[in-house]
Design an enzyme around this catalytic site. Structure first.
Site, PDB file in Angstrom:
ATOM      1  N   LYS A  52       0.260   2.165   3.316  1.00 43.32           N
ATOM      2  CA  LYS A  52       1.460   2.436   4.121  1.00 43.32           C
ATOM      3  C   LYS A  52       1.067   2.872   5.532  1.00 43.32           C
ATOM      4  O   LYS A  52       1.653   2.446   6.519  1.00 43.32           O
ATOM      5  CB  LYS A  52       2.336   3.500   3.437  1.00 43.32           C
ATOM      6  CG  LYS A  52       3.022   2.952   2.181  1.00 43.32           C
ATOM      7  CD  LYS A  52       3.655   4.023   1.302  1.00 43.32           C
ATOM      8  CE  LYS A  52       4.166   3.392   0.001  1.00 43.32           C
ATOM      9  NZ  LYS A  52       4.637   4.352  -0.986  1.00 43.32           N
ATOM     10  N   GLN A  96       5.063  10.773  -1.804  1.00 46.06           N
ATOM     11  CA  GLN A  96       4.516   9.765  -2.717  1.00 46.06           C
ATOM     12  C   GLN A  96       4.643  10.236  -4.173  1.00 46.06           C
ATOM     13  O   GLN A  96       4.233  11.344  -4.511  1.00 46.06           O
ATOM     14  CB  GLN A  96       3.045   9.487  -2.362  1.00 46.06           C
ATOM     15  CG  GLN A  96       2.397   8.405  -3.192  1.00 46.06           C
ATOM     16  CD  GLN A  96       3.029   7.020  -2.991  1.00 46.06           C
ATOM     17  OE1 GLN A  96       3.278   6.598  -1.868  1.00 46.06           O
ATOM     18  NE2 GLN A  96       3.297   6.319  -4.086  1.00 46.06           N
ATOM     19  N   ASP A 119      12.549   6.174   1.790  1.00 45.73           N
ATOM     20  CA  ASP A 119      12.335   5.598   0.460  1.00 45.73           C
ATOM     21  C   ASP A 119      13.673   5.304  -0.215  1.00 45.73           C
ATOM     22  O   ASP A 119      13.718   4.636  -1.249  1.00 45.73           O
ATOM     23  CB  ASP A 119      11.535   6.575  -0.430  1.00 45.73           C
ATOM     24  CG  ASP A 119      10.124   6.062  -0.695  1.00 45.73           C
ATOM     25  OD1 ASP A 119       9.887   4.854  -0.484  1.00 45.73           O
ATOM     26  OD2 ASP A 119       9.274   6.878  -1.108  1.00 45.73           O
TER      27      ASP A 119
END
Ligand code: NDP
Length: 291
Positions: A52, A96, A119
């Site tokens: 990422k 994460q 997200d």
């Protein structure tokens, strides 16, 4: 058979994002900034976050990796989230997953500022998505929709079978595929571990989206000729011939199924890179909406 090449498509879309960054930011604006919070030393999570951050560099975004030890407490992590929420120089961020067991993932998710939730896991964004309002879409379903759109896979009126009902893939992709839009307008069946006569259902599918986390689950005798398959699964299986000792495979028995498909996404190189590209698009959206 069309190979739905997530690497190639991501390269194209990331170039488009990079051009937007150059055009908009020029010398007057700072670039979009994505932060990633990584708790602990899970090797798969470390690899995802690395990819990422690398993708941010590719398109000209700023990025910050915030690493915290496995032992971080719930309140310390919540304090960190509060400080990122208040940081005017961070447009979007992710925590994460998975987080260590002692951390309450739901409480963490609820604390994330929905305007920075790139997200798309916060209930505000999830609810807005369900209502068809502007929101940050969860990155993996969004990446799948981008893939279907760019490869012009017909979805209107098609029977789409989604395997898996998780909050991050199965359930949101079901909502997106059935909504009144393009891509969308599909008739969707969502299957899970309690589903009966699964092969009968998958054989009636025009599109299968497999998100179970079971290697090679979808076999050739479970699909009909001409099906389009999106394989979301990322599974590590032992491989003595690989220097790492393992390799990544999907939820679909790709080699035996591909001959029956009109289109299929590979693993690796399918949905994985599209998920990161969707995250970049969400970060761009967060940045522009703040402006
Ligand atoms: P979860 O483990 O949260 O969900 C798995 C789902 O599969 C559950 O709904 C489960 O049903 C269902 N399931 C399990 N066994 C069966 C069965 N025999 N028949 C039908 N359904 C079944 O997984 P995620 O959604 O988080 O992830 C799925 C896969 O996608 C994983 O391999 C993951 O690594 C990968 N992934 C890939 C991403 C990418 O970027 N490419 C991003 C996110 C995930 P039940 O609800 O009844 O338990």
């Amino acid at each position: 058979m069309i190979l739905l090449d997530g690497n190639k498509l991501s390269e194209i879309i990331r170039k488009e994002i990079a051009i937007r960054v150059i055009d908009f930011c020029g010398k007057d604006h700072r670039p979009p900034h994505l932060a990633a919070v990584l708790v602990g030393n899970n090797p798969a999570s470390q690899a995802y976050v690395r990819n990422k951050i690398k993708a941010c560099e590719e398109v000209g975004f700023a990025s910050t990796l915030i690493k915290k030890p496995e032992s971080i407490s719930q309140s310390e992590l919540l304090n960190l989230i509060d400080s990122i929420n208040e940081d005017p120089l961070i447009d979007g961020y992710i925590v994460q997953l998975p987080v260590p067991r002692h951390i309450d993932e739901v409480e963490i998710n609820l604390r994330i500022d929905p305007n920075k939730d790139v997200d798309g896991f916060h209930p505000n964004n999830f609810g807005r998505m369900a209502l068809g309002l502007s929101s940050f879409l969860p990155a993996t379903p969004m990446g799948i929709m981008m893939m279907l759109d760019r490869y012009q896979i017909p979805t209107d009126g098609k029977h789409c079978v989604v395997l898996g009902r998780s909050n991050i893939v199965g359930t949101p992709i079901t909502l997106l595929m059935s909504k009144k839009s393009k891509p969308g307008n599909a008739t969707v069946t969502i299957a899970h571990s309690r589903t009966q006569n699964l092969s009968q259902i998958t054989r009636s599918a025009d599109i299968i989206i497999a998100a179970l986390g079971i290697p090679y689950f979808v076999k050739a005798d479970m699909v009909s000729d001409g099906v389009c398959i999106i394989d979301v699964g990322i599974n590590r299986i032992d491989d003595a011939n690989s220097s790492k000792g393992y390799r990544l495979v999907g939820d679909v028995d790709f080699e035996n199924v591909k001959h029956k498909c009109s289109a299929i996404s590979p693993v690796p190189g399918g949905v994985g890179p599209m998920t990161i590209t969707a995250l970049l698009e969400n970060t761009w959206k967060a940045f522009r909406e703040k402006k």
